[in-house]
Design a protein around this motif. Structure first.
Motif, PDB file in Angstrom:
ATOM      1  N   SER A  30      40.022  60.876  43.498  1.00  0.00           N
ATOM      2  CA  SER A  30      39.249  59.900  44.422  1.00  0.00           C
ATOM      3  C   SER A  30      38.977  60.783  45.692  1.00  0.00           C
ATOM      4  O   SER A  30      37.971  60.054  46.419  1.00  0.00           O
TER       5      SER A  30
ATOM      6  N   LYS B 229      36.874  66.714  43.577  1.00  0.00           N
ATOM      7  CA  LYS B 229      37.591  65.457  42.864  1.00  0.00           C
ATOM      8  C   LYS B 229      36.828  65.359  41.626  1.00  0.00           C
ATOM      9  O   LYS B 229      37.517  64.842  40.693  1.00  0.00           O
TER      10      LYS B 229
ATOM     11  N   SER C 128      46.920  55.657  39.746  1.00  0.00           N
ATOM     12  CA  SER C 128      45.988  55.282  38.608  1.00  0.00           C
ATOM     13  C   SER C 128      46.814  54.565  37.748  1.00  0.00           C
ATOM     14  O   SER C 128      47.336  55.579  36.924  1.00  0.00           O
TER      15      SER C 128
END
Length: 304
Positions: free
Chosen positions: A39, A44, A92
């Protein structure tokens, strides 16, 4: 992979698709180590693509990629470490399941009361090189909050003790004996002599560092294994990185582990190593033309 500049000389080197999983893991570790996550950071999107590719190539058993012989558990352990770091920095939930499945594969592959080698099922064969990557993967998972049996680390420490001689040199496997020099493909034994590398000693030192309970050890001199770790570090300083293809001292595998370990060890050992590794690498990076297919790379010189 493709060449960015089709009108320029193409990148060379044979490569091998059996290493794609491990190479993707190494690339991800480099991006993550540079501060990029799924992120945040300039790269990224590269992290996202790499992680998604690993997820899409994980089997129901938890193994990343296919079973491809000796590289299988190298590939898997490196990919697991990359998945763990990506989860650690982003938390995540979509990464937690593949990480747990991957750790399950590692756990099942370990030989009872000892460590690992090439086989996905325990067969009593162990070596220091594979075990190093397994320790890193498991410690990463532990840092992520996964429950890892402490016996894994205790048995790994015992293995390193068993393979270390009185000089502090760590060997490869029981067949090669304690204190043996690193393994080499037969074709490279003379070109890149094993006695110009302390790769396995660096593996042992870094694993011992990784497995340290820093809540109990405030300085390395307080470590219960300080004497052997100091011998490890001294051997590395006696075998500093030198880019000398003709002399056979190039060994990126050694330099990876040695740089990581000496940075963690610190002090005069790190200062001596840093001076040598910077000279070896920075002077040999391909920087001739920003718009060619080699820019930013190093030539694949060495036994592996």
């Amino acid at each position: 992979y493709y060449d960015e500049y089709p009108d320029k000389p193409t990148s060379d080197g044979p490569g091998s698709p059996v290493n794609d999983v491990g190479d993707t893991g190494l690339a991800l570790l480099a991006f993550l180590g540079h501060g990029n996550t799924m992120s945040e950071g300039k790269y990224k999107q590269d992290v996202v693509r790499g992680i998604n590719w690993l997820k899409s190539n994980q089997l129901d058993s938890g193994l990343f990629g296919d079973e491809v012989g000796n590289p299988t558990l190298y590939n898997h352990s490196i990919a697991t470490m990359a998945m763990g770091e990506a989860y650690y920095f982003g938390k995540s939930p979509i990464l937690l399941i593949p990480l747990k499945k991957a750790i399950g594969t590692i756990t099942r592959a370990r030989n009872e009361y000892t460590v690992w080698r090439y086989s996905l099922t325990p067969n009593g064969d162990n070596d220091t090189s594979i075990t190093g990557w397994m320790v890193f993967a498991l410690e990463t998972a532990k840092d992520c909050g996964l429950d890892i049996d402490s016996a894994v680390f205790r048995d790994s420490e015992d293995w390193f003790d068993t393979m270390t001689d009185a000089l502090g040199r760590c060997g490869y496997n029981m067949e090669a004996r304690a204190g043996s020099r690193p393994s080499r493909p037969r074709a490279y034994l003379e070109r890149f002599p094993p006695d110009k590398s302390e790769a396995l000693t660096a593996v042992s030192l870094l694993c011992r560092i990784f497995m340290t309970d820093t809540s109990k050890v405030r300085s390395w001199k307080d470590h219960p294994k300080y004497e052997v770790m100091k011998k490890h570090a001294d051997l590395l300083v006696d075998c500093l990185p030198i880019w000398d293809e003709e002399g056979g001292s190039c060994d990126f595998y050694y330099w990876y582990y040695g740089t990581f370990a000496m940075n963690q060890w610190g002090g005069e050992h790190w200062r001596a190593w840093r001076k040598s590794i910077e000279k070896a690498l920075l002077q040999n990076q391909r920087l001739e033309d920003p718009e060619d297919n080699f820019y930013g790379s190093w030539d694949p010189v060495g036994p592996w």
